[in-house]
Motif scaffolding. Structure first.
Motif, short mmCIF file in Angstrom:
data_model
loop_
_atom_site.label_atom_id
_atom_site.label_comp_id
_atom_site.label_asym_id
_atom_site.label_seq_id
_atom_site.Cartn_x
_atom_site.Cartn_y
_atom_site.Cartn_z
N LEU A 141 -10.11 -8.90 -6.40
CA LEU A 141 -8.99 -9.34 -5.59
C LEU A 141 -9.16 -10.68 -4.82
CD1 LEU A 141 -8.24 -5.90 -3.88
CD2 LEU A 141 -6.79 -6.97 -5.57
N SER A 142 -8.22 -11.54 -5.16
CA SER A 142 -8.43 -12.90 -4.40
C SER A 142 -8.32 -12.77 -2.77
CB SER A 142 -7.21 -13.79 -4.96
OG SER A 142 -6.04 -13.15 -4.74
N THR A 143 -7.55 -11.68 -2.39
CA THR A 143 -7.60 -11.57 -0.98
C THR A 143 -8.28 -10.38 -0.57
OG1 THR A 143 -5.26 -12.68 -0.78
CG2 THR A 143 -6.00 -11.47 1.18
N PRO A 144 -9.40 -10.29 0.10
CA PRO A 144 -10.13 -9.25 0.29
C PRO A 144 -9.46 -8.11 0.92
CG PRO A 144 -11.28 -11.15 1.47
CD PRO A 144 -9.91 -11.60 0.98
N GLN A 173 -0.78 -5.00 -3.98
CA GLN A 173 -0.38 -5.02 -2.69
C GLN A 173 0.29 -3.63 -2.19
OE1 GLN A 173 0.72 -7.28 1.16
NE2 GLN A 173 0.10 -8.49 -0.42
N ILE A 174 -0.09 -2.87 -1.47
CA ILE A 174 0.51 -1.83 -0.75
C ILE A 174 1.50 -2.36 0.33
CG2 ILE A 174 0.60 0.31 0.41
CD1 ILE A 174 -2.17 1.09 -0.61
N LEU A 175 2.87 -2.22 0.01
CA LEU A 175 3.84 -3.03 0.95
C LEU A 175 4.40 -1.74 1.91
CD1 LEU A 175 6.20 -4.69 -1.78
CD2 LEU A 175 4.38 -5.63 -0.49
N HIS A 176 4.20 -0.71 1.51
CA HIS A 176 4.74 0.51 2.38
C HIS A 176 4.17 1.90 2.10
CE1 HIS A 176 7.77 2.65 4.73
NE2 HIS A 176 8.16 3.45 3.93
N TYR A 177 3.80 2.83 2.90
CA TYR A 177 3.02 3.98 2.62
C TYR A 177 3.64 5.03 3.56
CZ TYR A 177 -0.55 7.41 2.30
OH TYR A 177 -1.21 8.66 1.83
N VAL A 178 3.81 6.22 3.14
CA VAL A 178 4.49 7.36 3.85
C VAL A 178 3.68 8.49 3.33
CG1 VAL A 178 6.40 8.47 4.79
CG2 VAL A 178 6.90 6.15 3.82
N GLU A 179 3.42 9.47 4.50
CA GLU A 179 2.61 10.53 3.93
C GLU A 179 3.77 11.78 4.18
OE1 GLU A 179 -0.53 12.94 2.87
OE2 GLU A 179 -0.69 10.79 2.99
N LYS A 180 3.69 12.39 2.77
CA LYS A 180 4.70 13.48 2.62
C LYS A 180 5.83 13.26 3.18
CE LYS A 180 0.99 16.74 2.45
NZ LYS A 180 0.46 17.99 2.95
N ALA A 242 -4.23 -3.73 2.25
CA ALA A 242 -4.37 -2.63 1.26
C ALA A 242 -3.90 -2.67 0.14
CB ALA A 242 -3.81 -1.16 2.25
N TYR A 243 -4.49 -2.18 -0.98
CA TYR A 243 -4.21 -2.34 -2.45
C TYR A 243 -4.37 -0.99 -3.13
CZ TYR A 243 -4.21 -7.56 -1.85
OH TYR A 243 -4.09 -8.72 -1.46
N VAL A 244 -3.44 -0.91 -4.13
CA VAL A 244 -3.85 0.27 -4.95
C VAL A 244 -4.06 -0.12 -6.46
CG1 VAL A 244 -1.06 0.15 -5.35
CG2 VAL A 244 -2.12 2.38 -5.60
N TYR A 245 -5.03 0.95 -6.89
CA TYR A 245 -5.27 0.83 -8.56
C TYR A 245 -4.67 2.01 -9.07
CZ TYR A 245 -8.04 1.30 -12.59
OH TYR A 245 -8.62 1.51 -13.86
#
Length: 427
Positions: A141-144, A173-180, A242-245
Motif C-alpha cells: 500500500l502506498s499509504t501505510p 480503502q475502507i470508507l465505512h464499517y458497521v458491525e451487524k 484501514a484497508y480490505v483485502y
C-alpha cells in the motif's frame, strides 16, 4: 521482515440459564474439551490457524490469547511447538477482554522483538486463509495501513449478520464499517482475519485511557473490554488508515456443531492441496473410501466398512463390519458396531453405538443455488418452540443400543439411550 501472529480463542461461558437458550451453541461438544481444541478434519480447530500462520516464512511467534485455564492448553501448545518448530505461547486473560482488549493487555509480549506487523485471527472462523497474499497487499500500500481486514462476499440477506465493509473499489480503502447492521449496508463482510501495524496499540490505548477517566474506580470493572470491530474499525473507517483485502477462497464461521460438519468437509478438501498424505486411500484389506476421509493412524476400521465422503475418524476409534458413515465426525475412543449407519452426525468421545443402529441428522449447509451464501447459524428452537432439524450430536460417553434410530437429536454426555429418538434433546 519480522512478523507475529495472534489467535483469539476466547474462553468458557458461565451460564446462568440453560445452555440451549444461550450463545453456547457448540455444546454439548465443548463440555469436555475447550472449543478451540475440538477436532475438525482430524486436527483441533485452532491447529488449522497455527498451520496457516506457520506457513508464512516471516512469522516468528504465534500467541494464543484467551481466558481458558492455562493447564487446559499446556499439552496442546507443547505438541504444536514440536510439530511446527515455531515459538508458540498461550497468554491467559484474567477476564474476557474483547477482541482488542486482549491485544492491548498483552501489547508488551506482542511488541517484543519489534515486529513490523502482526496478524490477528479469530479462533471461531475457518477457511483457506491467504495470509501471505494479505501480507503482500498490506505491505504494497502506498499509504501505510493501521489495519488491513480480510473480507469476502456474502448474500444481501446474510450480510447483516456480519461486520459490513464499504470500500473504495480502486484503492481498497475502507470508507465505512458497521458491525451487524440492522439494514443492508454492503455485501462485503469482515472475515475476522487482520494484519495490524504496531501503531494500533496507541489507538487502543487512547480508548482504554478515555474509559478509565470516564468511569470511577468503583465502576471500572469491564472497562478493559475493547472490541476491535466497534471500537477501532468503525471510528477509523474513512480516515485512510484501514484497508480490505477481498478473497474468494472458502471461509466460514464455526459457531455450531452443524458448522463443524461443514468445516470438516472443506478442510478435508484443502488437504488435497497441502497435506494429501492425511487422506485415507482405497487398497487391499482396507475399508472402501468415497471422496475425502481422514482416519487417525490408531483407529481400527473393518475392511468391509464404507466411509465417505467427508468423514473424520478419531484416535483409537473402532469401526465394525459393514458400517456406513457419511458426512460425520467420529471422535476418539468411540466404537461403532457392525452394520450401523451414521449420517450427518458427530459422535462424542468414548461413546458406543450398537449394531444395526441408525444415527442421522439434517445438514444445514449454505444454499448452493445462492452465490456467496454462508452457513446459517440456525437457533436450536423455532418460533413455535420446536427443535429445528439439524445434525445429530452425541456427547461423550453415550451408549446407543442396537437396532434403534436417533434422528435430528442432541444427546448430552453420559446417557444410556433406552429407545429410538426423533427431534429431541436428551438431557
Amino acid at each position: 521482515m519480522m512478523l507475529k501472529a495472534v489467535i483469539l480463542i476466547g474462553g468458557p461461558q458461565k451460564d446462568i440459564i440453560p445452555w440451549f437458550y444461550t450463545g453456547t451453541r457448540f455444546r454439548p461438544l465443548s463440555l469436555d474439551v475447550p472449543k478451540p481444541l475440538f477436532p475438525v478434519a482430524g486436527l483441533p480447530m485452532v491447529q488449522h490457524h497455527i498451520e496457516a500462520c506457520a506457513s508464512v516464512p516471516d512469522i516468528r511467534e504465534i500467541l494464543l490469547l484467551g481466558y481458558f485455564p492455562a493447564q487446559q492448553l499446556q499439552q496442546f501448545v507443547a505438541d504444536m511447538i514440536a510439530a511446527y518448530k515455531i515459538r508458540i505461547r498461550y497468554l491467559q486473560e484474567y477476564q474476557a477482554l474483547g477482541t482488542a482488549g486482549g491485544i492491548y493487555h498483552f501489547r508488551d509480549q506482542i511488541s517484543s522483538g519489534n515486529p513490523d506487523a502482526f496478524f490477528v485471527l479469530n479462533g471461531d472462523v475457518c477457511g483457506d486463509f491467504p495470509l501471505q497474499e494479505i501480507l503482500n497487499f498490506h505491505t504494497s500500500l502506498s499509504t501505510p495501513s493501521l489495519i488491513t481486514i480480510m473480507g469476502t462476499e456474502a448474500t444481501r440477506q446474510q450480510s447483516t449478520m456480519y461486520g459490513c465493509i464499504v470500500e473504495d473499489k480502486e484503492t481498497h480503502q475502507i470508507l465505512h464499517y458497521v458491525e451487524k447492521p440492522s439494514t443492508f449496508v454492503s455485501n462485503l463482510i469482515n472475515c475476522g482475519v487482520y494484519i495490524c501495524s504496531p501503531d494500533i496499540f496507541k489507538r487502543v490505548g487512547e480508548i482504554f485511557n478515555s474509559r478509565q477517566d470516564f468511569y470511577s474506580c468503583e465502576d471500572s470493572e469491564g472497562t478493559e473490554s475493547i472490541q476491535l470491530e466497534q471500537d477501532i474499525l468503525m471510528p477509523i473507517a474513512g480516515t485512510g488508515q484501514a484497508y480490505v483485502y477481498t478473497t474468494d477462497r472458502w471461509w466460514s464461521q464455526i459457531k455450531t456443531a452443524g458448522s463443524a460438519i461443514y468445516a470438516n468437509r472443506h478442510y478435508l478438501q484443502l488437504y488435497h492441496k497441502t497435506k494429501n498424505e492425511r487422506l485415507a486411500v482405497n487398497g487391499p484389506d482396507k475399508p472402501t473410501i468415497i471422496g475425502d476421509v481422514y482416519i487417525h493412524p490408531t483407529a481400527t476400521v473393518d475392511p468391509s466398512a464404507l466411509l465417505g465422503p467427508n468423514v473424520s475418524v478419531g484416535k483409537n476409534a473402532v469401526i465394525g463390519a459393514g458400517v456406513r458413515i457419511r458426512e460425520s465426525i467420529i471422535l476418539g475412543n468411540t466404537t461403532i458396531q457392525e452394520h450401523s449407519c451414521v449420517l450427518y452426525t458427530v459422535v462424542g468421545w468414548n461413546s458406543t453405538v450398537g449394531a444395526w443402529t441408525r444415527l442421522e441428522g439434517t445438514p444445514c449447509d449454505p444454499n448452493p443455488n445462492k452465490p456467496f451464501a454462508k452457513m446459517d447459524n440456525v437457533p436450536l428452537f423455532n418460533a413455535e418452540g420446536k427443535l429445528n432439524p439439524s445434525i445429530t450430536i452425541l456427547g461423550c460417553n453415550v451408549t446407543v443400543p442396537s437396532e434403534v434410530i436417533v434422528l435430528n437429536s442432541i444427546v448430552l454426555p453420559y446417557k444410556d439411550l433406552p429407545r429410538s429418538y426423533k427431534n429431541e434433546i436428551i438431557l
